[in-house]
Design an enzyme around this catalytic site. Structure first.
Site, PDB file in Angstrom:
ATOM      1  N   ASP A 153     -11.301   2.381   3.286  1.00  0.00           N
ATOM      2  CA  ASP A 153     -11.519   0.935   3.109  1.00  0.00           C
ATOM      3  C   ASP A 153     -12.991   0.631   2.810  1.00  0.00           C
ATOM      4  OD1 ASP A 153      -9.420  -0.859   3.077  1.00  0.00           O
ATOM      5  OD2 ASP A 153      -9.184  -0.922   5.256  1.00  0.00           O
ATOM      6  N   GLN A 186      -5.038  -1.762   9.256  1.00  0.00           N
ATOM      7  CA  GLN A 186      -4.821  -3.064   8.624  1.00  0.00           C
ATOM      8  C   GLN A 186      -5.431  -4.173   9.481  1.00  0.00           C
ATOM      9  OE1 GLN A 186      -3.377  -3.622   5.538  1.00  0.00           O
ATOM     10  NE2 GLN A 186      -4.047  -5.729   5.858  1.00  0.00           N
ATOM     11  N   LYS A 191       0.842  -1.202   0.000  1.00  0.00           N
ATOM     12  CA  LYS A 191       0.000   0.000   0.000  1.00  0.00           C
ATOM     13  C   LYS A 191       0.875   1.251   0.000  1.00  0.00           C
ATOM     14  CE  LYS A 191      -3.806  -2.508   1.986  1.00  0.00           C
ATOM     15  NZ  LYS A 191      -4.554  -2.963   3.152  1.00  0.00           N
TER      16      LYS A 191
END
Ligand code: NAP
Length: 279
Positions: A119, A96, A52
């Site tokens: 997200d 995460q 990422k």
């Protein structure tokens, strides 16, 4: 040989388009910043976080990395999320997953400001998706839609079967296919006659988390198959939920693993970061 739906190529196209957009925004004085939080040092999570960061650097998005020790308390993590929510420089916040067992991921996801929920996991983002309002869409299913569209595969009017109903893949996937005017069936572990249900599909999306589970008996002739699954086999090679070798002569198009859905998730995260900044 079926059409191979090339996620590597399509994700590279998307990142190049975004890179140009980010440069244009920079020229107008708008910079973009993503905060990535990792708790503990799970090796798979570290690889994802690193990828990422690399994608951010490529596209021109600043990334702030917060690597917190495994013993970080839920309160400490929530304090950091709140601090980032209030920081005007930060456009997107990503925590995460998975988090260590002593932290409730749902509480943390809800703490992220919906305006920075790149997200797309916040209940507000999910709700907006369900009622067809603008909002952040979970990156993996959003990537599947891009794969289909950019490979010239029409969704409208097609029988679409999604196997899997998780909040991050299966459910948003089914809503997105519906939004594209597919006729959608969602199957799961309690579905009876899964083979028959799957065989209805013109477009079959598989997200069950079971290596090579789907064989040719689940597939209608000339179906399009999207394999979201991602596993490492005994030889440390990546494979999906679909037994590629077994189905490849029956399908009209299929995503390989690796190189199918996987690279799209990060490309769509970059897309969501740009969207957050424009908003
Ligand atoms: P998950 O949360 O474990 O959900 C799995 C879903 O599959 C559940 O809805 C479950 O049904 C259903 N299922 C399990 N076994 C089944 C069976 N035998 N028949 C029918 N349905 C079955 O998994 P997930 O997070 O959605 O991920 C699914 C897969 O995608 C995993 O391999 C994961 O690694 C991969 N993934 C890849 C990416 C990427 O970027 N490529 C991103 C996310 C996930 P119930 O609801 O009834 O239990």
């Amino acid at each position: 040989m079926p059409q191979l739906i090339d996620g590597k190529k399509i994700s590279a196209e998307i990142k190049d388009e975004l890179k140009e957009k980010v440069q244009n925004l920079k020229d107008d004085g708008v910079s973009i910043c993503l905060a990535v939080i990792q708790v503990g040092n799970d090796p798979a999570s570290s690889i994802y976080v690193n990828n990422k960061k690399k994608a951010c650097a490529y596209v021109g998005i600043e990334s702030l990395a917060y690597e917190l020790p495994e013993e970080t308390t839920q309160r400490e993590l929530l304090d950091l999320v709140e601090k980032l929510n209030a920081d005007d420089r930060v456009n997107g916040i990503l925590v995460q997953l998975p988090l260590p067992g002593h932290i409730d991921a749902d509480v943390v996801i809800r703490a992220i400001s919906p305006d920075k929920d790149v997200d797309g996991f916040h209940p507000e983002s999910m709700g907006r998706l369900c009622i067809g309002e603008e909002g952040f869409v979970s990156c993996t299913p959003a990537g599947v839609i891009q794969l289909l569209k950019r490979s010239g595969i029409e969704i409208a009017g097609k029988e679409c079967v999604v196997i899997g109903r998780s909040n991050i893949v299966g459910k948003p996937m089914s809503i997105l296919l519906l939004r594209e005017n597919g006729t959608v069936t969602v199957a799961h572990s309690r579905t009876r006659n899964l083979k028959e249900v799957a065989k209805r599909a013109d477009i079959l999306v598989v997200a069950i988390g079971k290596p090579k589970y789907i064989t040719s008996d689940y597939i209608k002739d000339r179906a399009v198959v999207i394999d979201v699954g991602m596993h490492r086999n005994a030889e440390n090679k990546l494979c999906g939920d679909v037994d590629f070798e077994n189905v490849k002569d029956k399908v009209s198009a299929i995503t390989p693993v690796p190189g199918g859905v996987g690279p799209m998730t990060i490309a769509m995260l970059m897309y969501n970061c740009v969207r957050a900044a424009i908003k």
